[in-house]
Design an enzyme around this catalytic site. Sequence first.
Site, PDB file in Angstrom:
ATOM      1  N   GLU A  98       0.826  -1.216   0.000  1.00 11.24           N
ATOM      2  CA  GLU A  98       0.000   0.000   0.000  1.00 11.24           C
ATOM      3  C   GLU A  98       0.855   1.259   0.000  1.00 11.24           C
ATOM      4  OE1 GLU A  98      -2.561   1.457  -0.498  1.00 11.24           O
ATOM      5  OE2 GLU A  98      -4.364   0.531   0.303  1.00 11.24           O
ATOM      6  N   ASP A  99       0.272   2.324  -0.500  1.00 15.19           N
ATOM      7  CA  ASP A  99       0.930   3.619  -0.462  1.00 15.19           C
ATOM      8  C   ASP A  99       0.730   4.288   0.895  1.00 15.19           C
ATOM      9  OD1 ASP A  99      -1.767   3.719  -1.003  1.00 15.19           O
ATOM     10  OD2 ASP A  99      -1.654   5.300  -2.499  1.00 15.19           O
TER      11      ASP A  99
HETATM   12  P1  IMP Z   1      -8.495   4.969   4.139  1.00 17.38           P
HETATM   13  O1  IMP Z   1      -9.604   3.967   3.923  1.00 17.38           O
HETATM   14  O2  IMP Z   1      -9.009   6.218   4.818  1.00 17.38           O
HETATM   15  O3  IMP Z   1      -7.307   4.405   4.878  1.00 17.38           O
HETATM   16  O4  IMP Z   1      -8.094   5.491   2.696  1.00 17.38           O
HETATM   17  C1  IMP Z   1      -7.000   5.036   2.031  1.00 17.38           C
HETATM   18  C2  IMP Z   1      -6.928   5.618   0.641  1.00 17.38           C
HETATM   19  O5  IMP Z   1      -7.264   7.011   0.605  1.00 17.38           O
HETATM   20  C3  IMP Z   1      -5.490   5.531   0.196  1.00 17.38           C
HETATM   21  O6  IMP Z   1      -5.204   4.309  -0.431  1.00 17.38           O
HETATM   22  C4  IMP Z   1      -5.377   6.725  -0.740  1.00 17.38           C
HETATM   23  O7  IMP Z   1      -5.785   6.355  -2.037  1.00 17.38           O
HETATM   24  C5  IMP Z   1      -6.348   7.729  -0.184  1.00 17.38           C
HETATM   25  N1  IMP Z   1      -5.641   8.726   0.668  1.00 17.38           N
HETATM   26  C6  IMP Z   1      -5.627   8.787   2.008  1.00 17.38           C
HETATM   27  N2  IMP Z   1      -4.876   9.819   2.449  1.00 17.38           N
HETATM   28  C7  IMP Z   1      -4.386  10.417   1.338  1.00 17.38           C
HETATM   29  C8  IMP Z   1      -3.507  11.551   1.131  1.00 17.38           C
HETATM   30  O8  IMP Z   1      -3.012  12.226   2.054  1.00 17.38           O
HETATM   31  N3  IMP Z   1      -3.239  11.857  -0.165  1.00 17.38           N
HETATM   32  C9  IMP Z   1      -3.734  11.169  -1.218  1.00 17.38           C
HETATM   33  N4  IMP Z   1      -4.542  10.101  -1.067  1.00 17.38           N
HETATM   34  C10 IMP Z   1      -4.875   9.723   0.195  1.00 17.38           C
END
Ligand code: IMP
Length: 178
Positions: A98-99
Amino acid sequence: MGADLERVLITEDEIHAKLAELAEEIAAEYAGKDVLLVGVLKGAVMVMADLMRALPMTVPVDWMAVSSYGSGTKSSGVVRILKDLDADISGKHVLIVEDIVDSGLTLSWIRANLESRNPASVEIVTLLRKPEAAKVEVDVRWVGFDIPNEFVVGYGLDYAEQYRGLRQVGTLAPHVYS
Ligand code: IMP
């Protein structure tokens, strides 16, 4: 494109040094095991490309694409699979690449989904994590960098599909949003 950054949080050199460290640990963990790297499109493309080249062994790679329903930029944890894995993962050691882990909602759903397919194991490696944004605990085995709860772009991460090609990770200047 770099001119749109307000602040660089992590440089290209720092990213590569960290991925080399992680690759060493990952290689030791999976020595002699049937491992499959699973990337989550689109943000993980850079991490995947550099991590797989940092590994001393050859490993197969597969991809998933999901859409997370939510309001605006906030993830809700309700996930739909847009592109599923090509192959069956039963009996395999799966490493999700994951990024970023933000709220953790998307990743915890993906993990549960993959665990239901009878793999030998499921672990997660992420380049970035925002500990202050966590809504659910996700057991992430390898974390590159913990970062503040700010929106970041670059190295695969986008704002409105832009900036994924930046070599570093940073925050955007206010003029970009207005
Ligand atoms: P989560 O379900 O909130 O953990 O969302 C994860 C996804 O949201 C990641 O895989 C990213 O694609 C996107 N995301 C979350 N934070 C960022 C950010 O700071 N910049 C860009 N994309 C983000």
